[in-house]
Scaffold this active site. Structure first.
Site, PDB file in Angstrom:
ATOM      1  CG  ASP A 413      -2.107  -0.928   1.057  1.00 17.31           C
ATOM      2  OD1 ASP A 413      -2.653  -0.988  -0.054  1.00 17.31           O
ATOM      3  OD2 ASP A 413      -2.471  -1.593   2.037  1.00 17.31           O
ATOM      4  CG  HIS A 571      -2.274  -6.440  -0.222  1.00 16.26           C
ATOM      5  ND1 HIS A 571      -1.377  -5.553   0.326  1.00 16.26           N
ATOM      6  CD2 HIS A 571      -3.352  -5.685  -0.593  1.00 16.26           C
ATOM      7  CE1 HIS A 571      -1.873  -4.340   0.305  1.00 16.26           C
ATOM      8  NE2 HIS A 571      -3.079  -4.380  -0.262  1.00 16.26           N
TER       9      HIS A 571
END
Length: 595
Positions: A413, A571
């Site tokens: 992120d 992810h």
């Protein structure tokens, strides 16, 4: 034969071992101490994790109390049978016996128990130098103390009360507020639901405080600066939430000609006379009962390698050999309010890199409160936050939502930030019966398994990370340029070091656009790359996240939660469910600049 806790490699608590050791005879100026109690301190983890350097193999701990069993040549200050305590010694306090330089020892009065000494020597001397050496405080002064219900905080507030100093303390919960008040804290700010700066200004009539004592570090640094009066002093004496951010000198001038210091206890007890003076004042207060020392947990020494409370009801089930564990028997709403539970969750997160939970029906406020235990929350420039819960990002998809492809790429992120998030807490509000899984990847393992020649090639490389080329790609060019102006490309090392575990991590992902320092004479000749070229190398490195042996796949259900370490994982949100309703809420925690 003596025993000790030692570690032979840096990492999570699992690297600690209970071993037999040969103590030997004391040399000149040394004594052999039999420990009656040793202190467990948060700072001990800095050495085990690699944040502070240690020569391996190494012992653990720097604080203990016991009895002198044998003295070496030239020792005149202590005799066999003397009661002693110490702190700040070389590593090795987690042991039944050890050899110590007599100059490091402090005579312990008969009126102070060994376990009390082990629990308070470091914390008490820290409070001593903070109050008696750092700043010329006088009766009537008001100061701000973060973590007022912590080990140092409880001693500090009691001592400050004796000196006539008013303390404004920050805590995370009502329970801690009660504890802080009971130990002398005059004003308490519950930072999880109150604006610390606004409350401090209110209490001080808009002036601020002359001194802020901050043991939290990264997440409270800016708040602390904003609480200071003109020419105030910020004392950064701990890093519980992460390293203190780099100091911008002009920022200090703009905010009122402020001062910042990063003291260490060792420099305030290096002189034997000064150490004796501070210890004497501390011991006098403790012996008389003016300062009370509370010991919240006691463990057999051999259990120090397992820092989790023995009464824990948390069940841990590993998902794969490389990453992820599902936890049951825990309420995350309680974790947000309970120090011991939170410490357990944080330790498990460092060990497994991703933690997964079912049936966590907590409120948005509790979601934010839990995430804030890790640090200050960020706001997302493209997705925004819940208007009533700043820092909580709503990722809502319904039947009318257009298909978007921001998440179905392997990524960390917000690496387009100078300080990417340290981690995230993501909760599923609603999900399709099938589909919409998320995959996490252990990027420390990805780096570990790279060929040696590739590791050598990338060890000093840096990559550019861009929000413009990802979230901004679909925007009109004017908006895209505005986005880039707000968030210029960030540059990070291709291989970063985890600030808590010391692991090396492959740190390139779908936000990385190119390698910025590849084109050197070693790699390029007349404009033609040697194999592999910069573009090929970046593609190869990014592809390591796709290796199944490094992955875990989580199937979402309503009220399931994932907490992951954004520093060591990537992810991928699988976009196989559209069109369908899928509602997720995420809190991202501000991290540190990768190094």
């Amino acid at each position: 034969m003596a025993n000790a806790i030692r570690f032979h490699e840096i990492g999570t608590p699992s690297v600690m071992r209970w071993e037999e050791i040969e103590v030997g005879r004391p040399g000149a100026g040394e004594v052999r101490v039999r420990h009656e109690a040793v202190g467990l301190n948060f700072a001990d983890t800095y050495f085990r994790s690699g944040l502070y350097p240690a020569q391996l193999p190494a012992g653990m701990g720097v604080e203990g109390a016991g009895v002198v069993e044998e003295i070496g040549e030239g020792v005149v200050d202590f005799a066999v049978g003397d009661r002693v305590t110490y702190t700040g010694s070389p590593l090795g306090a987690y042991a039944t016996e050890r050899i110590m330089a007599s100059s490091d020892l402090i005579a312990l009065p008969d009126g102070i128990a060994f376990d009390t000494a082990a629990a308070m020597t470091m914390r008490g001397l820290t409070a001593a130098y903070l109050l008696r050496r750092i700043y010329p405080l006088k009766a009537g002064d008001t100061v701000l103390l973060h973590a007022a219900a912590g080990g140092v905080g409880l001693i500090f507030t009691q001592w400050a009360k004796l000196l006539g100093i008013k303390v404004i303390g920050t805590v995370s919960s009502d329970e801690k507020a009660s504890v802080a008040r009971a130990h002398g804290c005059d004003e308490v700010v519950i930072y999880t639901r109150e604006d610390v700066v606004a409350r401090v200004k209110e209490i001080t009539g808009g002036v601020g405080v002359p001194v802020v004592y901050d043991s939290i570090g990264q997440s409270t640094f800016d708040i602390s600066l904003d609480c200071l009066a003109r020419r105030g002093l910020l004392v950064c004496f701990g890093t519980a939430s992460g390293p203190t951010p780099p100091i911008q000198a002009m920022q200090l001038a703009v905010k009122g000609s402020l001062f910042v210091t990063r003291p260490a206890l060792a420099d305030y007890i290096a002189d034997p006379a000064e150490r004796a003076e501070l210890a004497g004042e501390l011991f006098s207060h403790v012996e008389s009962g003016r300062i009370k020392i509370e010991i919240n947990q006691r463990y057999p020494l051999e259990d120090a390698k397992n820092p989790l409370p023995s009464t824990s009801t948390i069940h841990v089930e590993k998902f794969t050999c490389s990453i992820g564990a599902e936890l049951s028997g825990v309420d995350l709403g309680e974790v947000a309010r309970d120090d011991a539970l939170f410490a357990e969750i944080k330790a498990l997160l460092l060990e497994h890199k991703g933690l997964f939970f079912r049936d966590q029906n907590f409120s948005k406020a509790e979601h934010v409160e839990l995430a804030q235990r890790f640090g200050e929350l960020e706001d997302h420039p493209a997705l925004g936050s819940d208007p009533d819960h700043p820092g909580l990002v709503r990722i809502y998809k319904d039947l009318d939502s257009p298909p978007e492809h921001f998440e179905n790429a392997y990524h960390c992120d917000a690496t387009w930030r100078v300080n990417p998030p340290m981690g995230c807490v993501l909760r599923c509000v609603e999900t399709p019966p099938v589909g919409g899984d998320t995959i996490w990847v252990n990027m420390a393992l990805a780096y570990e398994n790279l060929p040696a020649r590739v590791k050598e090639q990338i060890k000093d490389l840096r990559a550019r990370h861009s929000i413009e080329s990802t979230f901004g790609a679909r925007m009109p060019i004017e908006r895209r340029h505005q986005l880039k102006e707000r968030f210029p490309d960030a540059e990070h090392p291709v291989v970063r070091t985890h600030p808590e575990t010391g692991e090396k991590i492959l740190f390139v992902n779908s936000f990385a656009t190119h390698l910025v320092n590849y084109h050197t004479p070693e790699n390029v000749r007349y404009g033609i790359d040697y194999a592999p070229g910069a573009g090929n190398l970046l593609t190869y490195l990014a592809s390591q996240a796709q290796i199944p042996e490094y992955q875990v796949r989580w199937r979402w259900t309503e009220n399931s939660v994932a907490i992951w370490d954004n520093r060591s994982t990537q992810h991928y949100a699988v976009q196989d469910y559209w069109p369908a309703v899928r509602k997720m809420e995420r809190a991202g925690i501000i991290g540190d600049a990768p190094f």
